[in-house]
Motif scaffolding. Structure first.
Motif, PDB file in Angstrom:
ATOM      1  N   PHE A  90      63.702  41.069  36.779  1.00  0.00           N
ATOM      2  CA  PHE A  90      63.378  40.343  38.003  1.00  0.00           C
ATOM      3  C   PHE A  90      62.684  39.055  37.595  1.00  0.00           C
ATOM      4  O   PHE A  90      61.457  38.951  37.594  1.00  0.00           O
ATOM      5  CB  PHE A  90      62.477  41.187  38.916  1.00  0.00           C
ATOM      6  N   HIS A  91      63.500  38.067  37.193  1.00  0.00           N
ATOM      7  CA  HIS A  91      62.964  36.774  36.803  1.00  0.00           C
ATOM      8  C   HIS A  91      62.478  36.022  38.041  1.00  0.00           C
ATOM      9  O   HIS A  91      62.933  36.295  39.168  1.00  0.00           O
ATOM     10  CB  HIS A  91      64.029  35.962  36.070  1.00  0.00           C
ATOM     11  N   PRO A  92      61.556  35.079  37.876  1.00  0.00           N
ATOM     12  CA  PRO A  92      60.973  34.398  39.046  1.00  0.00           C
ATOM     13  C   PRO A  92      62.003  33.786  39.994  1.00  0.00           C
ATOM     14  O   PRO A  92      61.885  33.931  41.216  1.00  0.00           O
ATOM     15  CB  PRO A  92      60.072  33.332  38.413  1.00  0.00           C
ATOM     16  N   GLU A  93      63.023  33.115  39.459  1.00  0.00           N
ATOM     17  CA  GLU A  93      63.979  32.461  40.353  1.00  0.00           C
ATOM     18  C   GLU A  93      64.807  33.479  41.124  1.00  0.00           C
ATOM     19  O   GLU A  93      65.085  33.313  42.318  1.00  0.00           O
ATOM     20  CB  GLU A  93      64.896  31.526  39.567  1.00  0.00           C
ATOM     21  N   GLY A  94      65.193  34.565  40.454  1.00  0.00           N
ATOM     22  CA  GLY A  94      65.934  35.605  41.149  1.00  0.00           C
ATOM     23  C   GLY A  94      65.099  36.281  42.220  1.00  0.00           C
ATOM     24  O   GLY A  94      65.600  36.616  43.302  1.00  0.00           O
TER      25      GLY A  94
END
Length: 319
Positions: free
Chosen positions: A216-220
């Protein structure tokens, strides 16, 4: 703890896959998902649980629910309203996180479990529709306790991931409006803050070695929020309940997965609840990834997680 060895032996199958949705259109990716999801032993649902479908009236139309009742019980039962995860855009009553979890909790706790097929944030649906559905299902369950053979003093609400968010958001509403509160709140790897708090260096070192598709990367995470809420600023508190007033919440149990970008949100929420005097207990699912209730209790850590929630349902109003 290291990544669970059964999962670690299969994690390579997810390398190079851009996301879970690609399994719907790419046969190779679908086959990889299927193999990755294989558990150590075959699994069958508990035989002493009766399962039936029903429909609840809601402000946006009918809401399908699935009811799990342990057979051979006498007297009033504890109950749980359960909400699956799926990033607000996926999931249904047939996924393990809904179907297996509900059946197992009904069996282990000798409790009535109602799983909610809330509307997903697709095709123009956004907040507050999913929360409205969960709230409507909660009000239905509370109002029909006698007819369902349920102890009205022992009705819990809970969910996993996005479903945990919706369960907590419903409690935010009930506290604000003076509604009937659940006896307890059960949250599995919940997404309750934006942005998510940072991982510890130790966990981040392991997460950095895992395929991007389970991160769960920040942009996603921001895209997920934009899809659900329509914006990422000036959010109503119930969109991310970690930013809402929490005094008055019921006793809460929080399950977090060890290797999960969202883990710090559950841990911070536990600290926030304790700070305002709410009785809270957490359990770490060692070696597990986000969404581990989508596996079956043939994995020992999944079984331990189910017992953590079942114990709360069997108890009174303590965490």
């Amino acid at each position: 703890m290291p990544l669970d060895p059964h999962i670690a032996a299969r994690i390579h199958l997810l390398e190079g896959i851009p996301g879970w949705d690609s399994g719907r259109t790419n046969p190779e990716h679908a086959a990889a998902f299927t193999e990755f999801a294989i558990d150590p032993e075959p699994y069958e649902l508990p035989v002493n649980v009766e399962i039936g479908d029903d429909v609840v009236a809601g402000p946006h139309g009918p809401i399908p629910v699935r009811i799990y009742r342990p057979s051979g019980t006498t007297g009033l039962l504890p109950a749980l309203l359960w909400n699956h995860g799926g990033g607000f855009v996926g999931g249904d009553l047939d996924m393990n996180e809904s179907h297996v979890t509900s059946a197992e909790l009904a069996h282990r706790a000798r409790a009535l479990v109602v799983a909610v097929d809330y509307r997903l944030a697709n095709d123009g649906v956004q907040y507050p529709v999913p929360v409205d559905d969960v709230e409507a299902a909660w009000l239905w369950l509370a109002a029909h306790a006698d007819g369902l053979g349920v102890d009205a003093r022992r009705i819990a609400i809970g969910g996993a991931s996005a479903g945990a968010n919706l369960a907590a958001a419903t409690v935010v509403r009930l506290v604000a409006t003076g509604g009937i509160l659940p006896s307890r709140l059960l949250l599995a790897y919940p997404a309750l803050h934006f942005p998510f708090p940072a991982l510890s260096d130790e966990v981040q070192a392991v997460m950095a070695t895992l395929p991007d598709m389970i991160r769960f990367h920040p942009e996603g995470s921001r895209r997920m929020l934009l899809n659900y809420a329509g914006r990422s600023v000036d959010l109503p508190p119930e969109v991310m309940p970690g930013h809402a007033p929490l005094a008055g919440f019921p006793a809460t149990r929080i399950l977090v997965s060890e290797y999960d970008d969202i883990r710090p949100s559950g841990e911070l929420f536990a600290e926030q609840l304790a700070e305002v005097g709410v009785l809270v207990e957490t359990q770490l699912a060692t070696g597990m990834l986000h969404g581990h209730l989508n596996r079956t209790p043939t994995l020992p850590e999944v079984s331990r997680s189910l017992d953590f929630f079942a114990e709360a349902l069997r108890a009174g109003t303590t965490a």
